[in-house]
Design a protein around this motif. Sequence first.
Motif, short mmCIF file in Angstrom:
data_model
loop_
_atom_site.label_atom_id
_atom_site.label_comp_id
_atom_site.label_asym_id
_atom_site.label_seq_id
_atom_site.Cartn_x
_atom_site.Cartn_y
_atom_site.Cartn_z
N SER A 192 9.17 5.00 2.08
CA SER A 192 8.83 3.49 2.42
C SER A 192 7.58 2.45 1.46
O SER A 192 8.11 1.51 1.20
CB SER A 192 8.13 3.64 3.78
OG SER A 192 7.74 2.14 4.20
N SER A 193 7.20 3.43 1.19
CA SER A 193 6.05 3.00 -0.57
C SER A 193 5.68 1.94 -0.01
O SER A 193 5.78 0.88 -1.00
CB SER A 193 6.61 3.73 -1.08
OG SER A 193 5.32 3.63 -2.04
N VAL A 194 4.97 1.32 0.92
CA VAL A 194 4.51 0.13 0.69
C VAL A 194 2.71 -0.35 1.76
O VAL A 194 2.28 0.98 2.20
CB VAL A 194 5.05 -1.13 2.03
CG1 VAL A 194 4.76 -1.93 2.75
CG2 VAL A 194 6.28 -0.57 2.24
N ASN A 195 1.62 -1.54 1.08
CA ASN A 195 0.34 -1.41 1.12
C ASN A 195 0.04 -1.94 2.81
O ASN A 195 1.02 -1.78 3.07
CB ASN A 195 -0.16 -1.65 0.11
CG ASN A 195 0.41 -2.99 -0.05
OD1 ASN A 195 0.62 -4.03 0.74
ND2 ASN A 195 0.06 -4.43 -1.25
N GLN A 196 -0.93 -1.10 3.09
CA GLN A 196 -1.25 -1.96 4.78
C GLN A 196 -1.55 -3.03 4.64
O GLN A 196 -0.93 -3.30 5.71
CB GLN A 196 -2.67 -1.07 4.55
CG GLN A 196 -3.38 -1.09 6.44
CD GLN A 196 -3.78 -2.78 6.47
OE1 GLN A 196 -4.63 -3.33 5.23
NE2 GLN A 196 -3.52 -2.70 7.62
N PRO A 197 -1.75 -4.47 4.21
CA PRO A 197 -1.47 -5.72 4.15
C PRO A 197 -0.43 -5.71 4.29
O PRO A 197 -0.02 -6.91 5.11
CB PRO A 197 -2.67 -6.44 2.52
CG PRO A 197 -2.94 -5.05 2.76
CD PRO A 197 -2.46 -4.12 2.07
N ALA B 157 6.34 4.87 15.39
CA ALA B 157 6.49 6.64 15.78
C ALA B 157 5.42 7.05 15.30
O ALA B 157 4.53 8.49 15.41
CB ALA B 157 7.56 7.20 14.11
N ALA B 158 4.54 6.94 13.72
CA ALA B 158 3.30 8.10 13.53
C ALA B 158 2.22 7.40 13.67
O ALA B 158 1.58 8.18 14.26
CB ALA B 158 3.57 8.04 12.05
N GLY B 159 2.20 6.48 14.59
CA GLY B 159 0.86 5.66 15.58
C GLY B 159 0.06 5.29 15.12
O GLY B 159 -1.08 4.39 15.88
N SER B 160 -0.10 5.81 13.82
CA SER B 160 -0.76 4.73 12.83
C SER B 160 -0.28 4.40 11.25
O SER B 160 0.24 5.11 11.07
CB SER B 160 -2.15 5.77 12.98
OG SER B 160 -2.50 5.88 11.07
N TYR B 161 -0.83 3.67 10.46
CA TYR B 161 -0.55 2.94 9.47
C TYR B 161 -0.84 4.40 8.13
O TYR B 161 -0.21 5.10 6.84
CB TYR B 161 -0.67 1.64 8.71
CG TYR B 161 -0.58 1.95 7.30
CD1 TYR B 161 0.40 1.93 6.62
CD2 TYR B 161 -1.84 2.03 6.82
CE1 TYR B 161 0.75 1.45 5.66
CE2 TYR B 161 -2.40 2.06 5.19
CZ TYR B 161 -0.50 1.51 4.88
OH TYR B 161 -0.46 2.32 2.72
N GLN B 162 -2.45 4.83 8.51
CA GLN B 162 -2.73 5.57 7.62
C GLN B 162 -2.62 7.12 7.85
O GLN B 162 -2.66 7.62 6.77
CB GLN B 162 -4.59 5.88 8.28
CG GLN B 162 -4.95 4.83 8.26
CD GLN B 162 -5.44 3.25 7.14
OE1 GLN B 162 -5.42 4.45 6.35
NE2 GLN B 162 -5.75 2.60 7.34
N MET B 163 -1.91 7.41 8.12
CA MET B 163 -0.98 8.82 8.50
C MET B 163 -0.16 8.97 7.33
O MET B 163 -0.53 9.73 6.60
CB MET B 163 -0.01 9.23 9.13
CG MET B 163 -1.09 8.79 11.26
SD MET B 163 -1.93 10.38 11.03
CE MET B 163 -1.24 11.67 11.38
N ASP B 164 0.55 8.56 7.27
CA ASP B 164 1.68 8.06 6.50
C ASP B 164 2.92 7.01 5.71
O ASP B 164 3.91 7.17 4.70
CB ASP B 164 2.32 9.64 6.28
CG ASP B 164 4.26 9.34 7.05
OD1 ASP B 164 5.00 10.56 7.38
OD2 ASP B 164 3.51 8.09 8.50
N VAL B 165 2.59 6.25 6.34
CA VAL B 165 3.57 5.55 6.00
C VAL B 165 3.30 4.34 4.49
O VAL B 165 4.57 4.58 3.60
CB VAL B 165 3.11 3.94 7.11
CG1 VAL B 165 4.28 3.02 6.21
CG2 VAL B 165 3.87 4.41 8.13
N GLY B 166 1.94 4.06 4.15
CA GLY B 166 2.52 4.05 2.83
C GLY B 166 2.60 5.06 1.76
O GLY B 166 3.29 4.59 0.77
N GLU B 167 2.70 5.71 1.67
CA GLU B 167 2.43 6.90 0.85
C GLU B 167 4.03 7.93 1.04
O GLU B 167 5.26 8.23 0.39
CB GLU B 167 2.14 8.34 0.70
CG GLU B 167 0.18 7.88 0.64
CD GLU B 167 -0.42 9.37 0.88
OE1 GLU B 167 0.01 9.76 1.16
OE2 GLU B 167 -1.65 9.11 0.85
#
Length: 146
Positions: free
Chosen positions: A103-108, A89-99
Amino acid sequence: MDDIDLFENLQAIENLEVIELDAEIIRNSRGLLNPFQYLSDRQFIGMYRLSKDLCQSAIDMVRPFIKEPSRRSALTVEHKVLTALRCFAAGSYQMDVGENRHSSVNQPSVSRIIEEFVNAVNEPTIFEKYIHFPTNFEELNGIRQR
């Protein structure tokens, strides 16, 4: 400070404590807010681009193909699907998925989750139910004209 001001301040503090307690109650086992309970229907669709019911259907559909958690701290199937959907939905992990507080999941981990989810959706029992490619030129031309 008169009694009325004191009473209003105490009531405001009490209300904040109730809100914090409610937030604690609707957190999942990893301490993250449960978006099915915490978000309104409109907020949920804005976050994941699917309704709560459709998202639950997607979770149920891929559950047989996604690894269940083997320990208490592992990600649940629901958490994995929501993380993948948020990333799409965001189109990118970098936008906000990890934060994201849901969710709060790291990139790997997000990369592994996306791979697992995409592999599940590509299982023939799911893929063939929803995706149909034209098998001949007549079908292809019919699609082109529509």
